[in-house]
Design a protein around this motif. Sequence first.
Motif, short mmCIF file in Angstrom:
data_model
loop_
_atom_site.label_atom_id
_atom_site.label_comp_id
_atom_site.label_asym_id
_atom_site.label_seq_id
_atom_site.Cartn_x
_atom_site.Cartn_y
_atom_site.Cartn_z
N PHE A 63 31.30 50.41 27.04
CA PHE A 63 32.77 50.54 26.94
C PHE A 63 33.15 51.13 25.44
O PHE A 63 32.74 50.71 24.68
CB PHE A 63 33.22 49.17 27.25
N PHE A 64 33.97 52.16 25.51
CA PHE A 64 34.69 52.75 24.34
C PHE A 64 36.09 53.02 24.49
O PHE A 64 36.37 53.25 25.74
CB PHE A 64 33.87 53.82 23.96
N LEU A 120 40.81 41.63 35.00
CA LEU A 120 41.22 42.42 33.61
C LEU A 120 40.35 41.93 32.57
O LEU A 120 39.84 40.86 32.48
CB LEU A 120 42.62 41.72 33.24
N GLY A 121 39.79 43.00 31.87
CA GLY A 121 38.92 42.87 30.68
C GLY A 121 37.55 43.04 31.03
O GLY A 121 36.68 43.22 30.02
N ALA A 122 37.25 42.96 32.24
CA ALA A 122 35.97 43.62 32.66
C ALA A 122 34.96 44.54 32.21
O ALA A 122 33.93 44.36 31.87
CB ALA A 122 35.75 43.40 34.18
N GLY A 162 29.87 41.61 32.77
CA GLY A 162 30.97 41.12 33.97
C GLY A 162 30.70 40.14 34.79
O GLY A 162 31.32 39.37 35.17
N TRP A 163 29.23 40.16 35.02
CA TRP A 163 28.93 39.05 36.04
C TRP A 163 28.95 37.73 35.62
O TRP A 163 29.03 36.44 36.16
CB TRP A 163 27.46 39.60 36.54
N ASP A 164 29.11 37.45 34.16
CA ASP A 164 28.67 36.10 33.83
C ASP A 164 30.21 35.32 33.43
O ASP A 164 30.66 34.79 32.67
CB ASP A 164 28.32 36.28 32.19
N VAL A 165 30.77 35.22 34.95
CA VAL A 165 31.95 34.39 35.04
C VAL A 165 31.77 33.41 36.08
O VAL A 165 32.67 32.80 36.61
CB VAL A 165 33.30 35.35 35.20
N VAL A 166 30.53 33.19 36.49
CA VAL A 166 30.26 32.03 37.74
C VAL A 166 29.55 30.87 37.14
O VAL A 166 28.54 31.01 36.53
CB VAL A 166 29.43 32.77 38.73
N ASP A 167 29.94 29.67 37.20
CA ASP A 167 29.33 28.78 37.21
C ASP A 167 28.40 28.30 38.23
O ASP A 167 28.61 27.72 39.28
CB ASP A 167 30.33 27.54 37.01
N HIS A 168 27.04 28.64 37.86
CA HIS A 168 25.98 28.58 39.06
C HIS A 168 25.46 27.11 39.06
O HIS A 168 24.72 26.64 40.18
CB HIS A 168 24.84 29.42 38.69
N ILE A 176 34.14 30.18 39.75
CA ILE A 176 34.53 31.23 38.75
C ILE A 176 35.17 30.58 37.72
O ILE A 176 35.61 29.52 37.73
CB ILE A 176 35.44 32.26 39.17
N LYS A 177 34.44 30.92 36.37
CA LYS A 177 35.02 30.22 35.23
C LYS A 177 36.14 30.83 34.37
O LYS A 177 36.27 31.73 34.79
CB LYS A 177 33.89 30.19 34.37
N GLY A 178 36.84 29.83 33.88
CA GLY A 178 38.19 30.50 33.32
C GLY A 178 39.43 30.76 34.38
O GLY A 178 39.33 30.24 35.37
N HIS A 179 40.12 31.60 33.74
CA HIS A 179 41.50 31.95 34.58
C HIS A 179 41.52 33.54 34.57
O HIS A 179 42.42 33.94 34.08
CB HIS A 179 42.71 31.40 34.01
N LEU A 180 40.53 34.05 35.22
CA LEU A 180 40.61 35.42 35.55
C LEU A 180 41.54 36.16 36.22
O LEU A 180 41.94 35.38 37.41
CB LEU A 180 39.27 35.88 36.03
N VAL A 181 42.12 37.13 35.78
CA VAL A 181 43.22 38.00 36.54
C VAL A 181 42.69 39.08 37.54
O VAL A 181 42.18 39.96 36.70
CB VAL A 181 44.39 38.51 35.61
N ARG A 182 42.46 38.77 38.75
CA ARG A 182 41.90 39.87 39.49
C ARG A 182 42.66 41.27 39.25
O ARG A 182 43.88 41.39 39.42
CB ARG A 182 42.03 39.52 41.21
N SER A 183 41.99 42.15 39.15
CA SER A 183 42.49 43.55 39.03
C SER A 183 41.67 44.63 39.68
O SER A 183 40.85 45.24 38.68
CB SER A 183 42.96 43.93 37.54
#
Length: 382
Positions: free
Chosen positions: A225-226, A257-259, A266-272, A279-286
Amino acid sequence: MEQTDRITRARFLATMAAAGAAGALGPAGRARAAGPRRGLRRRGVVYTVGEGETPATGWTARRMRADIRAIRDRLHADTVDVTGDGVERLTATATEAAELGLHVWLQPTLGDVPGRDILEHLAETARSAQRLRRQGASVDLSVGCEFWLFVPGIVPGDTVLERVRNLMDGAYDPVLFQRRLADFTARAARTARSVFDGRLAYAAAQDDDVDWSLFDIVGIDYYSFFERRADYVAELRGYLRWGKPLAVTEFGTCAYLGAPRTAGMGWDVVDHDKDPEEIKGHLVRSERTQAEYVSRLLDVFESMGLYAAMAFEFVTPDAPHRPDDPVHDLDLASYAVTRTVENRPGHPESGWHWEPKQAFHALARHYAGHAAPGRGAGSGRP
């Protein structure tokens, strides 16, 4: 989304990044770097074959045939990257793609078994690729990807997850690591060359040190990402220094947002550890975020005249989209350009179907300008 002893392709790539471990073609089997021409030669998508985590999400011939037709007719791709394990699944999928007139990038990715078994699996897949070539199909063969994660013995650990932990903890010898990686990569190239006379490639992580003299095509899984477009161009030019065509074997991001800024994490948002996984945190689907990133990279690849680009990936059956249950919307951690929808939410045994995301439509619009005439519309349901 994952059982304790398994890990998705997206997580493979992302863990590599976290660990910090280090086109025009001539006759078949011989390649030269892209000249002044502009525009991608191959535009495609990754299609993974596998057993699935449940019987409902496993590979079936019926679903595969519908998906491959949709890749051609709805996504307007001219190439499909057939990857995963199981020679029969790989062969059946590659054959279907070839029969529909698609270029095939065939890449076996058997892992967590002895190296000799991985090489035998590669040899059988290469024989299938050779048979397709003899029948007139357009086929490139990749010997695999990121061997240091898939192949036991390069990094300490009996399973992928153990090797991941050792990489992240720095519990490995980098000199021994590189020697073993180079040795297995060379063995894989020899194995494939012994039965396949077409163009040979390997899909490396961005920082991998690979002897590209073994291959006809340089393959890179690309998740940078740049802010500035020029920085993408500058980085990608570095992969052209070997004077060979460059294939972006994977690119993409997740739909929140932010992925893209996670650069492969980006995958590292799941509490396995939760059951069911959350899904961890409060992500905003986009979905727009995902679509814009994919489009931006495609524009860069086109401007550089790269050999191929394959979006990662077509569908992720084990990451269902649950719009009414954001905490369990595992599609947020998926790189797929389609969303997996359970026919009866909460009842995975009831089956599922896919629906296109905005990234699917972005790819389709881009690819459609280069598609052969006469392609119709398919369906996501088998």
